[in-house]
Scaffold this motif. Structure first.
Motif: not given
Length: 584
Positions: A5, A8-11
């Motif tokens: 997968r 996400d951008p924050d991670t």
């Protein structure tokens, strides 16, 4: 369902930040590099802390500033004004180039940026508040030309990373080290650092490297330094090195910069040490401040996340050039001449080159006195380590003499030849005694005259952090003013203190990067105390002293190695000796 997968951008941003932002010092380093790249000539670092740690960092510069659009864009990952494509990396001269700094810091902290572009018609500046990588607010604000970045709540959204931070003084020591390195590499910038409202460090703009050294490490050291200068078609070497008499027990004070970038390089540090040849003993290192200006296409700066390491394509030519430059600088100075004792004003003149002076009759040459000092050993130093009532673990042996005032030659009852390293042997004896005294809660001796230590801010913070540990080892250290400490008592195992240098060297070893980062720091302190208190190579021992040392070694728990694992005794039995001389 697929197991692969897209994160996400924050991670993604928090993972990337982990490579760039390790601790508060990492934040300061990135912000200072941005300020220098922006053409700042004056930078203020304002740090706030409480007992739990560093709470806020603010960096203010008078650089070129940013437009309102640039102020927001600067927080986007990989947004940079330093390069346009990969080809620009071969000619990079700025400290930053990846566009990661502000984005990485903002991903794990609360960041407020206030900026106004230099020469802009508008009187108002721009204020941007970013929390966890998200722009929370953008507004106009009154501001001077330049940029101010305030970082608070570091690692608030990554508590696992926050738990790995060390004590306040340890983190301050790392932070001071970052400022010191950049101040040494950029004499054209005035640096001022304030901690909880008190000024801790200040350097002057355009004062030159020597004045930066004086501001950070004291005028006494700066006055004795020898200038180094050399040129090759693709390389310029400049800086200062210490006289052989001003040496250290580890290479932690060899500072190197390449094209204005403070770096870590063991090969270059070793090349500086090689330039001293026999002027220094093998276990001693100089104080050195070396600046290298190298053609940019020969330097790869994109090899480490923190940019502390670089790769050089002509290293085989550069390293010998550094050694030769240091050797030539030392050869053209009278190293036996003492530096003047008068105080140094703002402008410091380095030692002037002088024609080498031939030693007079009976006067040892500088190279000899630096590398082959004759030492006296008192019986008191060995009697301190007498231990009775233990089983002898070494075979019976009788000393017959010394080799190079370093190795004791002894003969066993069966004709075996033994060579004993006197320093390693006494180090083992002292180590076990220090452990016993430490466990018993005793073992300090008060000094007749306290030893006063004046330290740079980085070492001062490290010493404050280490004072409770040192007290447990027998050192009584008290603050004696700004960055000044008085050592009033030392472990009894150090023996009779002939002068303050032994205490200074011991404390310097305890504050070295290797000692501070070791997993078992208490064990490291014990080893250092034993090493400093032990008889040195070059000490002439009488027959009785040799005999006493061997007897003490035989009664230790582990007589075959020193605390560092080096052998204390090497044996050659009769068969081996006969084989060497082909008598078999």
């Amino acid at each position: 369902m697929t197991k692969i997968r897209v994160l996400d951008p924050d991670t993604v941003n928090q993972i990337a930040a982990g490579e760039v932002v390790e601790r508060p010092a990492s934040v300061v380093k990135e912000l200072l590099e941005n300020a220098i790249d922006a053409g700042a000539t004056s930078i203020l670092i304002d740090v706030s802390s409480d007992l739990a740690g560093i709470t806020k960092v603010r960096v203010t510069d008078n650089g070129e500033g940013m437009t309102p659009e640039e102020a927001v864009l600067a927080f986007h990952p990989h947004a940079t004004s330093k390069i346009r494509d990969i080809a620009d990396l071969s000619a990079i001269r700025t400290l930053g180039f990846r566009g990661e700094a502000l984005a990485s810091i903002a991903a794990v902290a609360e960041v407020t940026l206030i900026t106004r572009q230099r020469g802009a018609a508008a009187l108002a500046g721009t204020r941007v508040l970013v929390r966890g990588g998200e722009v929370m607010e953008k507004s106009e604000v009154g501001a001077p030309e330049g940029t101010t970045v305030t970082v608070e709540r570091l690692f608030y959204n990554t508590p696992a990373r926050r738990k790995f931070l060390k004590s306040r003084n340890t983190e301050l020591a790392h932070l001071y080290g970052v400022v010191e390195n950049l101040a040494l590499a950029h004499g054209e910038v005035a640096f001022r650092m304030v901690h909880n409202g008190k000024e801790r460090m200040a350097t002057q703009r355009s004062g030159g490297l020597l004045n930066a050294i004086a501001g950070l490490y004291g005028a006494d050291l700066a006055r004795t330094l020898v200038p180094v200068e050399a040129r090759l078609p693709f390389l310029r070497i400049s800086g200062y090195v210490s006289r052989p008499s001003e040496s250290r027990g580890n290479p932690s004070q060899v500072f190197i910069s390449i094209n204005g970038r403070s770096i870590t390089s063991r090969p270059i540090a070793a090349a500086v040490r090689e330039g001293y040849g026999t002027l220094l003993p093998k276990d001693r290192y100089p104080v050195a401040f070396i600046e290298l200006s190298i053609d940019t296409d020969l330097v790869d700066v994109n090899v480490h996340p923190t940019k502390r390491e670089v790769r050089l394509s002509r290293e085989r030519e550069i390293l010998p050039a550094v050694s030769a430059a240091v050797e030539e600088a030392l050869a053209t100075h009278d190293l036996a001449r003492e530096a003047p004792a008068e105080p140094v004003q703002q402008q410091i003149s380095p030692a002037e080159p002088q024609q080498a002076r031939a030693p007079t009759a009976g006067e040892p040459e500088a190279a000899y006195t630096a590398g082959h000092r004759e030492l006296a050993l008192s019986d008191k130093q060995l009697r301190r380590t007498e231990t009775e009532g233990r089983e002898n673990l070494l075979p019976a042996m009788e000393p017959v003499g010394q080799v190079a005032a370093t190795y004791i030659v002894a003969e066993g009852t069966d004709g075996t030849l033994y060579l004993v390293d006197q320093h390693a042997a006494h180090e083992r004896i002292l180590y076990e005694q220090v452990v016993e005294q430490r466990d018993a809660g005793a073992g300090s001796q008060e000094l007749i005259m306290p030893v006063v230590l004046s330290l740079p801010p980085k070492d001062s913070a490290a010493l404050r952090d280490a004072m409770p540990l040192l007290l447990g080892e027998g050192f009584v250290v008290e603050e004696f003013g700004r960055d000044t400490f008085a050592v009033r008592a030392v472990p009894a195992a150090l023996g009779a203190i002939e002068g303050p240098e032994t205490v200074r060297e011991t404390i310097a070893d305890l504050l070295s990067d290797t000692s501070r980062t070791t997993p078992n720091r208490r064990e490291a302190v014990t080893c250092i105390v034993a090493c400093r208190g032990a008889v040195k190579a070059g000490a002439h021992l009488t027959h009785d002293q040799q005999k006493r040392l061997l007897a003490q070694l035989a009664r230790t728990k582990t007589p075959w190695t020193c605390p560092h694992g080096r052998p204390t005794v090497v044996a050659f039995d009769r068969r081996k000796l006969d084989g060497i001389f082909r008598r078999v």
